[in-house]
Motif scaffolding. Structure first.
Motif, short mmCIF file in Angstrom:
data_model
loop_
_atom_site.label_atom_id
_atom_site.label_comp_id
_atom_site.label_asym_id
_atom_site.label_seq_id
_atom_site.Cartn_x
_atom_site.Cartn_y
_atom_site.Cartn_z
N ASP A 1 31.72 -32.52 42.70
CA ASP A 1 31.01 -33.72 42.28
C ASP A 1 29.69 -33.25 41.67
N GLY A 2 29.32 -33.83 40.55
CA GLY A 2 28.05 -33.46 39.93
C GLY A 2 28.21 -32.68 38.64
N VAL A 3 29.45 -32.42 38.21
CA VAL A 3 29.67 -31.79 36.91
C VAL A 3 29.76 -32.91 35.90
N VAL A 4 28.82 -32.92 34.94
CA VAL A 4 28.74 -34.00 33.97
C VAL A 4 29.67 -33.75 32.79
N ARG A 5 29.56 -32.57 32.19
CA ARG A 5 30.43 -32.20 31.07
C ARG A 5 30.55 -30.69 31.02
N LEU A 6 31.62 -30.23 30.38
CA LEU A 6 31.92 -28.81 30.37
C LEU A 6 32.70 -28.49 29.11
N PHE A 7 32.45 -27.32 28.53
CA PHE A 7 33.32 -26.87 27.46
C PHE A 7 33.45 -25.36 27.48
N VAL A 8 34.59 -24.91 26.96
CA VAL A 8 34.86 -23.48 26.89
C VAL A 8 34.56 -23.01 25.48
N HIS A 9 34.12 -21.77 25.38
CA HIS A 9 33.71 -21.21 24.11
C HIS A 9 34.31 -19.82 23.98
#
Length: 161
Positions: free
Chosen positions: A38-46
């Motif tokens: 809980d607490g992950v707003v957004r994420l992306f892989v690069h």
């Protein structure tokens, strides 16, 4: 990705940079563990793009078979991995979540990695983003999409909250 607050200026941005490119199995395990928090707003892989066809040369247009371009399952959704995962950038709500993410990385990654805090994603819409998406762009998409690209090829919503 539990908090969909429109004010992303108060969140911490983190970058996880493994010493090596991640195999799809490792990336899947790491992403699933992180997204369970809980607490992950957004994420992306690069990372380097894995094209579906040969982009140039005598074999241009023929299917390109690469071991890392495959389907992985993230939070129950099947996602095609279109990049070799070289880094993961994410936004979290507070320092407690940051520490939990670091512990997950230490548990799953069998090799050294860098764990940084800083500004890795835009917090405000740019002029080109405004021209492409308009004034009502979702604040969670600011800074993680290419204004010249197709949105469906770039973004996969894992949690629909």
């Amino acid at each position: 990705m539990s908090d969909t607050s429109s004010d992303t200026t108060k969140h911490l941005q983190l970058e996880i940079v493994p010493q090596r490119l991640l195999r799809p199995e490792t990336a899947q395990a790491l992403l699933n563990e992180i997204l369970d928090l809980d607490g992950v707003v957004r994420l992306f892989v690069h990372g380097p793009r894995l094209p579906g066809t040969v982009p140039y040369g005598p074999a241009k247009g023929t299917p390109l078979v690469h071991d890392s371009r495959r389907l992985i399952e993230i939070e129950g959704k099947t996602v095609e991995l279109m990049v070799s995962v070289g880094s993961i950038r994410l936004e979290v709500t507070d320092a407690d979540v940051k520490e939990q993410v670091h512990e997950i990385c230490e548990k799953i990654l069998p090799f050294p990695f860098e764990f940084r805090e800083g500004n890795f994603m835009l917090r405000k819409q740019t002029v080109s983003g405004y021209a492409r998406f308009g004034p009502d762009q979702d604040p969670l998409l600011v800074g993680i999409t290419d204004p010249k690209g197709k949105l469906k090829d770039q973004v996969c919503f894992i949690k629909d909250e």
